[in-house]
Scaffold this motif. Structure first.
Motif, PDB file in Angstrom:
ATOM      1  N   ALA A  41       0.838  -1.200   0.000  1.00 27.36           N
ATOM      2  CA  ALA A  41       0.000   0.000   0.000  1.00 27.36           C
ATOM      3  C   ALA A  41       0.877   1.257   0.000  1.00 27.36           C
ATOM      4  CB  ALA A  41      -0.930  -0.006   1.212  1.00 27.36           C
ATOM      5  N   LEU A  42       1.913   1.255   0.837  1.00 32.74           N
ATOM      6  CA  LEU A  42       2.802   2.419   0.907  1.00 32.74           C
ATOM      7  C   LEU A  42       3.581   2.591  -0.394  1.00 32.74           C
ATOM      8  CD1 LEU A  42       4.143   2.122   4.566  1.00 32.74           C
ATOM      9  CD2 LEU A  42       2.874   4.046   3.614  1.00 32.74           C
ATOM     10  N   GLU A  43       3.971   1.469  -1.006  1.00 36.40           N
ATOM     11  CA  GLU A  43       4.723   1.546  -2.265  1.00 36.40           C
ATOM     12  C   GLU A  43       3.873   2.068  -3.417  1.00 36.40           C
ATOM     13  OE1 GLU A  43       6.318  -2.338  -2.863  1.00 36.40           O
ATOM     14  OE2 GLU A  43       8.177  -1.880  -1.799  1.00 36.40           O
ATOM     15  N   ALA A  44       2.556   1.850  -3.326  1.00 35.69           N
ATOM     16  CA  ALA A  44       1.667   2.295  -4.405  1.00 35.69           C
ATOM     17  C   ALA A  44       1.386   3.795  -4.317  1.00 35.69           C
ATOM     18  CB  ALA A  44       0.353   1.515  -4.353  1.00 35.69           C
ATOM     19  N   ILE A  45       1.646   4.376  -3.151  1.00 35.31           N
ATOM     20  CA  ILE A  45       1.278   5.785  -2.959  1.00 35.31           C
ATOM     21  C   ILE A  45       2.021   6.745  -3.907  1.00 35.31           C
ATOM     22  CG2 ILE A  45       1.363   7.709  -1.311  1.00 35.31           C
ATOM     23  CD1 ILE A  45       0.460   5.778   0.847  1.00 35.31           C
ATOM     24  N   PRO A  46       3.384   6.645  -4.029  1.00 34.03           N
ATOM     25  CA  PRO A  46       4.045   7.624  -4.911  1.00 34.03           C
ATOM     26  C   PRO A  46       3.534   7.623  -6.351  1.00 34.03           C
ATOM     27  CG  PRO A  46       5.657   6.442  -3.588  1.00 34.03           C
ATOM     28  CD  PRO A  46       4.348   5.786  -3.326  1.00 34.03           C
ATOM     29  N   PRO A  47       3.479   6.446  -7.064  1.00 34.17           N
ATOM     30  CA  PRO A  47       2.954   6.516  -8.428  1.00 34.17           C
ATOM     31  C   PRO A  47       1.487   6.956  -8.472  1.00 34.17           C
ATOM     32  CG  PRO A  47       3.371   4.226  -7.789  1.00 34.17           C
ATOM     33  CD  PRO A  47       3.966   5.089  -6.727  1.00 34.17           C
ATOM     34  N   ALA A  48       0.684   6.535  -7.471  1.00 31.84           N
ATOM     35  CA  ALA A  48      -0.736   6.914  -7.469  1.00 31.84           C
ATOM     36  C   ALA A  48      -0.890   8.425  -7.320  1.00 31.84           C
ATOM     37  CB  ALA A  48      -1.471   6.183  -6.351  1.00 31.84           C
ATOM     38  N   VAL A  49      -0.109   9.025  -6.418  1.00 36.11           N
ATOM     39  CA  VAL A  49      -0.207  10.474  -6.197  1.00 36.11           C
ATOM     40  C   VAL A  49       0.279  11.240  -7.421  1.00 36.11           C
ATOM     41  CG1 VAL A  49       0.733  12.398  -4.863  1.00 36.11           C
ATOM     42  CG2 VAL A  49      -0.019  10.333  -3.682  1.00 36.11           C
ATOM     43  N   LEU A  50       1.438  10.829  -7.972  1.00 38.80           N
ATOM     44  CA  LEU A  50       1.994  11.553  -9.120  1.00 38.80           C
ATOM     45  C   LEU A  50       1.072  11.454 -10.324  1.00 38.80           C
ATOM     46  CD1 LEU A  50       5.730  10.547  -8.661  1.00 38.80           C
ATOM     47  CD2 LEU A  50       4.782  12.830  -8.423  1.00 38.80           C
ATOM     48  N   MET A  51       0.496  10.264 -10.548  1.00 43.57           N
ATOM     49  CA  MET A  51      -0.444  10.083 -11.666  1.00 43.57           C
ATOM     50  C   MET A  51      -1.667  10.982 -11.481  1.00 43.57           C
ATOM     51  SD  MET A  51      -0.716   8.306 -14.471  1.00 43.57           S
ATOM     52  CE  MET A  51      -1.775   9.254 -15.538  1.00 43.57           C
ATOM     53  N   ALA A  52      -2.175  11.049 -10.228  1.00 45.89           N
ATOM     54  CA  ALA A  52      -3.348  11.886  -9.953  1.00 45.89           C
ATOM     55  C   ALA A  52      -3.050  13.352 -10.248  1.00 45.89           C
ATOM     56  CB  ALA A  52      -3.783  11.709  -8.495  1.00 45.89           C
ATOM     57  N   VAL A  53      -1.817  13.773  -9.934  1.00 42.88           N
ATOM     58  CA  VAL A  53      -1.444  15.175 -10.152  1.00 42.88           C
ATOM     59  C   VAL A  53      -1.416  15.504 -11.641  1.00 42.88           C
ATOM     60  CG1 VAL A  53       0.437  16.844  -9.925  1.00 42.88           C
ATOM     61  CG2 VAL A  53      -0.195  15.401  -7.979  1.00 42.88           C
ATOM     62  N   ILE A  54      -0.863  14.584 -12.463  1.00 43.47           N
ATOM     63  CA  ILE A  54      -0.714  14.905 -13.888  1.00 43.47           C
ATOM     64  C   ILE A  54      -1.948  14.548 -14.716  1.00 43.47           C
ATOM     65  CG2 ILE A  54       1.805  14.870 -14.006  1.00 43.47           C
ATOM     66  CD1 ILE A  54       1.679  12.023 -15.012  1.00 43.47           C
TER      67      ILE A  54
ATOM     68  N   LEU B  87       8.126   5.987   3.857  1.00 41.60           N
ATOM     69  CA  LEU B  87       8.798   4.725   3.511  1.00 41.60           C
ATOM     70  C   LEU B  87      10.302   4.898   3.418  1.00 41.60           C
ATOM     71  CD1 LEU B  87       7.313   2.463   0.738  1.00 41.60           C
ATOM     72  CD2 LEU B  87       7.780   1.982   3.124  1.00 41.60           C
ATOM     73  N   VAL B 178       6.914   9.194 -12.650  1.00 39.83           N
ATOM     74  CA  VAL B 178       5.955   8.082 -12.708  1.00 39.83           C
ATOM     75  C   VAL B 178       6.574   6.908 -13.462  1.00 39.83           C
ATOM     76  CG1 VAL B 178       3.822   7.308 -13.811  1.00 39.83           C
ATOM     77  CG2 VAL B 178       3.820   9.388 -12.449  1.00 39.83           C
ATOM     78  N   VAL B 190      -2.426   0.431 -10.807  1.00 43.22           N
ATOM     79  CA  VAL B 190      -2.402   1.587  -9.900  1.00 43.22           C
ATOM     80  C   VAL B 190      -2.577   2.883 -10.689  1.00 43.22           C
ATOM     81  CG1 VAL B 190      -0.929   2.942  -8.344  1.00 43.22           C
ATOM     82  CG2 VAL B 190      -0.954   0.438  -8.159  1.00 43.22           C
ATOM     83  N   SER B 194      -5.776   5.409 -10.577  1.00 43.03           N
ATOM     84  CA  SER B 194      -5.495   6.761 -10.104  1.00 43.03           C
ATOM     85  C   SER B 194      -5.919   7.806 -11.136  1.00 43.03           C
ATOM     86  CB  SER B 194      -4.005   6.897  -9.790  1.00 43.03           C
ATOM     87  OG  SER B 194      -3.674   8.239  -9.591  1.00 43.03           O
ATOM     88  N   ALA B 198      -8.867  10.458 -10.571  1.00 40.58           N
ATOM     89  CA  ALA B 198      -8.436  11.854 -10.513  1.00 40.58           C
ATOM     90  C   ALA B 198      -9.187  12.714 -11.530  1.00 40.58           C
ATOM     91  CB  ALA B 198      -6.936  11.940 -10.747  1.00 40.58           C
ATOM     92  N   TYR B 210      -8.945  15.995  -6.220  1.00 35.66           N
ATOM     93  CA  TYR B 210      -8.629  14.981  -7.233  1.00 35.66           C
ATOM     94  C   TYR B 210      -7.335  14.239  -6.894  1.00 35.66           C
ATOM     95  CZ  TYR B 210      -5.438  18.432  -9.395  1.00 35.66           C
ATOM     96  OH  TYR B 210      -4.431  19.325  -9.649  1.00 35.66           O
ATOM     97  N   VAL B 219      -4.141   3.132  -4.423  1.00 34.02           N
ATOM     98  CA  VAL B 219      -3.819   2.225  -3.319  1.00 34.02           C
ATOM     99  C   VAL B 219      -4.849   1.090  -3.256  1.00 34.02           C
ATOM    100  CG1 VAL B 219      -3.668   2.018  -0.815  1.00 34.02           C
ATOM    101  CG2 VAL B 219      -2.558   3.928  -1.972  1.00 34.02           C
ATOM    102  N   THR B 222      -4.032  -1.557  -5.827  1.00 32.43           N
ATOM    103  CA  THR B 222      -2.926  -2.468  -5.505  1.00 32.43           C
ATOM    104  C   THR B 222      -3.374  -3.509  -4.485  1.00 32.43           C
ATOM    105  OG1 THR B 222      -0.555  -2.567  -5.131  1.00 32.43           O
ATOM    106  CG2 THR B 222      -1.755  -1.232  -3.604  1.00 32.43           C
TER     107      THR B 222
END
Lengths: 101, 233
Positions: A41-54, B87, B178, B190, B194, B198, B210, B219, B222
């Motif tokens: 879950a923690l590992e998925a956060i960075p790509p999920a957040v960055l994708m949401a931003v772009i 992390l 990414v 993922v 996302s 978003a 978003y 999350v 995954t």
């Protein structure tokens, strides 16, 4: 050289939030054992957040931005950060000029 | 450790970091210029780089910047964008036996992605010392803050960044990051979840929700794919 009170407050709030995330890790490992599920879950956060931003820029802003995002992603497979970003900026500028957006 | 040993370690870290320290300068310049374009003064842009010191969240902040600035929304988005540091600090924190407790916390305050990555590399090869870490972090920090100041000062003369595509620099930086997180089909799930959440939230809800919607959907994706793999196994 002005310093707006609302801006200053926002900067301090952002700094506090960022410091919290940076210190939290060494506090957490003292008390919590991170299992495989938590780790995923923690590992998925960075790509999920960055994708949401772009995503809004990449998908629903305009054809120039979508094209430039694809060009940047393809460039990133072969090139380091800066040249890939330069290609993205170049493509968006040319595409906007051609499309007139 | 002897004085000569300490400075040798510091310069060792500084040398290892040099390519990244140089590479961060143009990004700092772009940040400063974008901040100036959003109406921040040079002092405000520099202060943000000095206190926040997290490029990704600073660019996101510029994307959602309002007048007057909304501390709640900005702090929340900084928390979301930087949660990955949890992390990173959890991982590198177990590899710092040479650090006193206060030194460990001080080191964490400067835990930018690039510094973390170089510290992990060093810890894999040999004992990571506070002097080596300082050699990684201090020049990189100074380069980021000074480049932001230069960009903000020049930004006022550069004019509209949109005309030359510079506003696209930070979506481009995120796109590259990414791609760096790609670890196969699971990452695809993922990213797809996302992006879909978003875009939907972006169309329906005003503000930065978003980002939260995309993060939560990614999350959730995954966890669902893990459960399915465990069920099949």
């Amino acid at each position: 050289m002005t310093l707006d009170p609302d801006t200053f407050l926002a900067i301090v709030a952002m700094a506090a939030a960022t410091m919290l995330t940076r210190v939290a890790g060494i506090v957490v490992i003292r008390f919590v054992t991170i299992g495989s599920q938590q780790k995923r879950a923690l590992e998925a956060i960075p790509p999920a957040v960055l994708m949401a931003v772009i995503a809004p820029t990449a998908l629903v802003t305009g054809p120039a931005e979508t094209l430039a995002t694809v060009a940047t992603a393809l460039a990133a497979m072969r090139l380091p950060l800066l040249p890939a970003v330069a290609i993205g900026v170049f493509v968006v500028a040319v595409a906007r000029a051609l499309i007139g957006a | 450790m002897k004085r000569a040993g300490i400075s040798q370690e510091f310069f060792g870290g500084m040398r290892a970091m040099a390519p990244l320290t140089i590479a961060v300068m143009p990004i700092g310049l772009v940040f400063g210029a974008v901040a100036a374009g959003k109406g921040l003064s040079s002092l405000e842009a520099t202060l943000m780089s000095a206190l926040v010191f997290a490029g990704g969240s600073q660019f996101v902040a510029m994307d959602i910047w309002t007048h007057p600035a909304s501390s709640g929304a900005l702090a929340f988005s900084a928390l979301l964008v930087n949660i990955r540091h949890l992390l990173m600090s959890a991982s590198i924190g177990t590899k710092m036996p040479a650090f006193s407790s206060p030194a460990k916390y001080a080191a964490m305050l400067l835990l930018a992605d690039e510094i973390w990555a170089m510290a992990e590399v060093r810890a894999g090869e040999t004992r990571l010392t506070p002097a080596w870490y300082a050699g990684l972090a201090v020049p990189f920090y100074c380069a980021w803050v000074l480049a932001s100041l230069a960009g903000a000062a020049a930004g006022a003369f550069l004019g509209d960044p949109q005309a030359i595509g510079l506003d696209f620099a930070f979506p481009a930086v995120f796109t590259v990051l990414v791609m760096g997180f790609w670890k196969g089909r699971d990452t695809g799930a993922v990213l797809a979840a996302s992006a879909a959440a978003a875009v939907l939230a972006y169309q329906l809800i005003p503000g930065v929700w978003y980002i939260a919607a995309g993060a939560a959907a990614g999350v959730a994706a995954t966890l669902v794919t893990t459960r399915r793999q465990e069920a099949c196994a």
